[in-house]
Design a protein around this motif. Structure first.
Motif, PDB file in Angstrom:
ATOM      1  N   GLU A 126      67.472  47.484 -28.285  1.00 57.64           N
ATOM      2  CA  GLU A 126      67.019  46.889 -29.565  1.00 57.64           C
ATOM      3  C   GLU A 126      65.625  47.189 -29.941  1.00 57.64           C
ATOM      4  O   GLU A 126      64.695  47.233 -29.181  1.00 57.64           O
ATOM      5  CB  GLU A 126      67.568  45.516 -29.475  1.00 57.64           C
ATOM      6  N   GLY A 127      65.316  47.259 -31.159  1.00 52.54           N
ATOM      7  CA  GLY A 127      64.000  47.240 -31.579  1.00 52.54           C
ATOM      8  C   GLY A 127      63.728  47.979 -32.798  1.00 52.54           C
ATOM      9  O   GLY A 127      64.538  49.108 -32.871  1.00 52.54           O
ATOM     10  N   GLN A 128      62.508  47.872 -33.369  1.00 50.37           N
ATOM     11  CA  GLN A 128      62.017  49.009 -34.449  1.00 50.37           C
ATOM     12  C   GLN A 128      61.061  49.876 -33.830  1.00 50.37           C
ATOM     13  O   GLN A 128      60.131  49.611 -33.022  1.00 50.37           O
ATOM     14  CB  GLN A 128      61.301  47.954 -35.655  1.00 50.37           C
ATOM     15  N   SER A 129      61.182  51.017 -34.136  1.00 52.12           N
ATOM     16  CA  SER A 129      60.205  52.087 -33.406  1.00 52.12           C
ATOM     17  C   SER A 129      59.143  52.268 -34.354  1.00 52.12           C
ATOM     18  O   SER A 129      59.129  51.757 -35.388  1.00 52.12           O
ATOM     19  CB  SER A 129      60.953  53.522 -33.306  1.00 52.12           C
ATOM     20  N   ALA A 130      57.956  53.024 -33.674  1.00 52.47           N
ATOM     21  CA  ALA A 130      56.755  52.973 -34.548  1.00 52.47           C
ATOM     22  C   ALA A 130      57.113  53.805 -35.992  1.00 52.47           C
ATOM     23  O   ALA A 130      56.716  53.739 -36.957  1.00 52.47           O
ATOM     24  CB  ALA A 130      55.669  53.688 -33.822  1.00 52.47           C
ATOM     25  N   GLY A 131      58.210  54.882 -35.650  1.00 55.56           N
ATOM     26  CA  GLY A 131      58.538  55.527 -36.830  1.00 55.56           C
ATOM     27  C   GLY A 131      59.318  54.693 -37.672  1.00 55.56           C
ATOM     28  O   GLY A 131      59.250  54.974 -38.972  1.00 55.56           O
ATOM     29  N   ASP A 132      60.018  53.990 -37.279  1.00 52.51           N
ATOM     30  CA  ASP A 132      60.766  53.103 -38.266  1.00 52.51           C
ATOM     31  C   ASP A 132      59.823  52.115 -38.932  1.00 52.51           C
ATOM     32  O   ASP A 132      59.747  52.135 -40.315  1.00 52.51           O
ATOM     33  CB  ASP A 132      61.911  52.033 -37.337  1.00 52.51           C
ATOM     34  N   ASP A 133      58.787  51.612 -38.453  1.00 49.09           N
ATOM     35  CA  ASP A 133      57.835  50.950 -39.127  1.00 49.09           C
ATOM     36  C   ASP A 133      57.119  51.838 -40.329  1.00 49.09           C
ATOM     37  O   ASP A 133      56.818  51.377 -41.117  1.00 49.09           O
ATOM     38  CB  ASP A 133      56.872  50.124 -38.086  1.00 49.09           C
ATOM     39  N   LEU A 134      56.718  52.819 -39.688  1.00 50.86           N
ATOM     40  CA  LEU A 134      55.876  53.938 -40.603  1.00 50.86           C
ATOM     41  C   LEU A 134      56.886  53.910 -41.975  1.00 50.86           C
ATOM     42  O   LEU A 134      56.366  54.292 -43.020  1.00 50.86           O
ATOM     43  CB  LEU A 134      55.577  55.037 -40.001  1.00 50.86           C
ATOM     44  N   THR A 135      58.073  54.451 -41.773  1.00 49.18           N
ATOM     45  CA  THR A 135      59.049  54.629 -42.766  1.00 49.18           C
ATOM     46  C   THR A 135      59.100  53.580 -43.658  1.00 49.18           C
ATOM     47  O   THR A 135      59.187  53.586 -44.695  1.00 49.18           O
ATOM     48  CB  THR A 135      60.349  55.081 -42.271  1.00 49.18           C
ATOM     49  N   GLU A 136      59.410  52.454 -43.064  1.00 52.11           N
ATOM     50  CA  GLU A 136      59.421  51.213 -44.061  1.00 52.11           C
ATOM     51  C   GLU A 136      57.964  51.054 -44.736  1.00 52.11           C
ATOM     52  O   GLU A 136      58.018  50.814 -46.121  1.00 52.11           O
ATOM     53  CB  GLU A 136      59.534  49.753 -43.281  1.00 52.11           C
ATOM     54  N   ALA A 137      57.013  51.293 -44.142  1.00 59.84           N
ATOM     55  CA  ALA A 137      55.928  51.358 -45.083  1.00 59.84           C
ATOM     56  C   ALA A 137      55.793  52.302 -46.083  1.00 59.84           C
ATOM     57  O   ALA A 137      55.518  52.013 -47.441  1.00 59.84           O
ATOM     58  CB  ALA A 137      54.489  51.665 -43.943  1.00 59.84           C
TER      59      ALA A 137
END
Length: 365
Positions: free
Chosen positions: A182-193
């Motif tokens: 479970e969790g948000q990857s660094a790529g997920d967070d960058l994509t959200e940004a």
């Protein structure tokens, strides 16, 4: 024709020589020396200034006209060749064609124009780099009464303005974990940004308008891990209208991304949009020159940026961008310039500069 500085063929040889010399941003010394030599041989007071710009001055009248082009190019080797009256090569359009047209036109001016005005031709360095070194130096050095920026507009086109620019470099970082967990990857967070940046851009300024809206693009994306830490980075480019300053855009984006604790932000390239009036002595002179060649003047604004953005805050005088060539060919593998259009642009410029000088000349009696 053009008896002061040579005819159309001499102007074409100038352009051919300039395009044949590679001059990626930061590596302009060779082409600067070539341009300086050409101007010195034709009566200019020519020098290489402290920023590496090739500068030539002709005339001694009270009106100062700066013709600011740039001699650097983006990377990408295009074999220089001429086919069917068309010159191929990196920089032919962006922007050695416009710069050489400036030089050829000023070289051809008669003594009457030179007695009424001083014409300063500048081949600037690093326009294609974020530094805009040459234009910043010129802005501190000269105090013109009118300014022409050398950029492709088509020989009938007069460019009054450019959008502003802001570049966002975002980096996300988090502890590494198994992809099945479970969790948000660094790529997920960058994509959200990025999604939030894009959503803000879609509603800022005048949504849907080409010049009035905000354009957002992804310029670079990278992601990876060293086994302990995940990192993802992206570069996002924003083109800004006059109603949205770079400072306001930065503040809005920082607010929109404030809760993304894993994402760090760096903003660079703060350039304000600029749009000049369409009716003044300079635009009227260019319209006279275009009509004298059988053309119909067309006013334009552009979604990119140029050295106009850099000098506008320092030079609050009549300004427009002009030059031969199709700007859709900028930075492309197929960059080329029709030499007949180049000839016509030189003739337009010569007529326009004579007209401008005549308006500044003291009246007899």
């Amino acid at each position: 024709m053009w008896t002061e500085g040579g005819g159309p063929e001499a102007a074409r040889e100038l352009l051919r020589g300039a395009v044949a010399i590679p001059s990626v941003s930061g590596q302009e010394a060779a082409v600067a020396a070539y341009l300086q030599g050409w101007m010195a041989a034709r009566g200019f007071q020519a020098q290489i200034d402290g920023a590496g710009n090739a500068v030539g001055v002709r005339g001694h009248g009270p009106l100062t006209v700066v013709l600011l082009g740039h001699m650097d190019t983006v990377p990408g080797d295009i074999p220089v060749r001429e086919e069917g009256g068309v010159l191929y090569g990196r920089g032919a359009v962006d922007a050695k064609g416009p710069l050489c047209a400036f030089m050829a036109a000023v070289a051809a001016l008669p003594d009457t124009a030179l007695a009424a005005a001083r014409f300063v031709v500048i081949g600037a360095t690093e326009e294609e780099a974020p530094s805009s070194r040459g234009a910043h130096h010129a802005a501190r050095t000269w105090q013109p009464d009118a300014v022409l920026i050398g950029e492709p507009s088509g020989w009938e086109g007069l460019t009054l303005g450019y959008k502003g620019r802001l570049v966002l470099r975002a980096q996300a970082e988090c502890h590494n974990f198994h992809t099945a967990g479970e969790g948000q990857s660094a790529g997920d967070d960058l994509t959200e940004a990025w999604f939030r940046v894009r959503a803000w851009a879609a509603q800022a300024g005048e949504p849907g308008a080409v010049f009035g809206g905000v354009q957002a693009t992804v310029q670079d994306l990278q992601a990876g891990t060293d086994g302990l830490t995940q990192r993802a980075s992206g570069t996002f480019g924003l083109r800004l209208p006059p109603a949205v300053s770079p400072e306001a855009a930065e503040a809005a984006i920082r607010a929109a991304l404030a809760d993304l604790n894993t994402v760090s932000l760096t903003f660079v390239g703060h350039e304000h949009a600029v749009r000049h009036p369409r009716d003044n002595a300079l635009t009227r002179a260019l319209r006279v020159g275009i009509r004298a060649q059988g053309g119909t003047p067309v006013f334009k604004v552009k979604t990119g940026t140029s050295d106009m953005n850099v000098v506008a805050p320092h030079w609050p005088v009549p300004t427009l961008a002009y030059g031969p060539g199709d700007s859709a060919l900028d930075h492309t593998p197929n960059e080329h310039l029709d030499l007949a259009e180049y000839d016509r642009a030189v003739a337009v410029l010569r007529a326009a500069l004579e007209h401008l000088a005549a308006g500044a000349a003291p009246k007899a009696g």
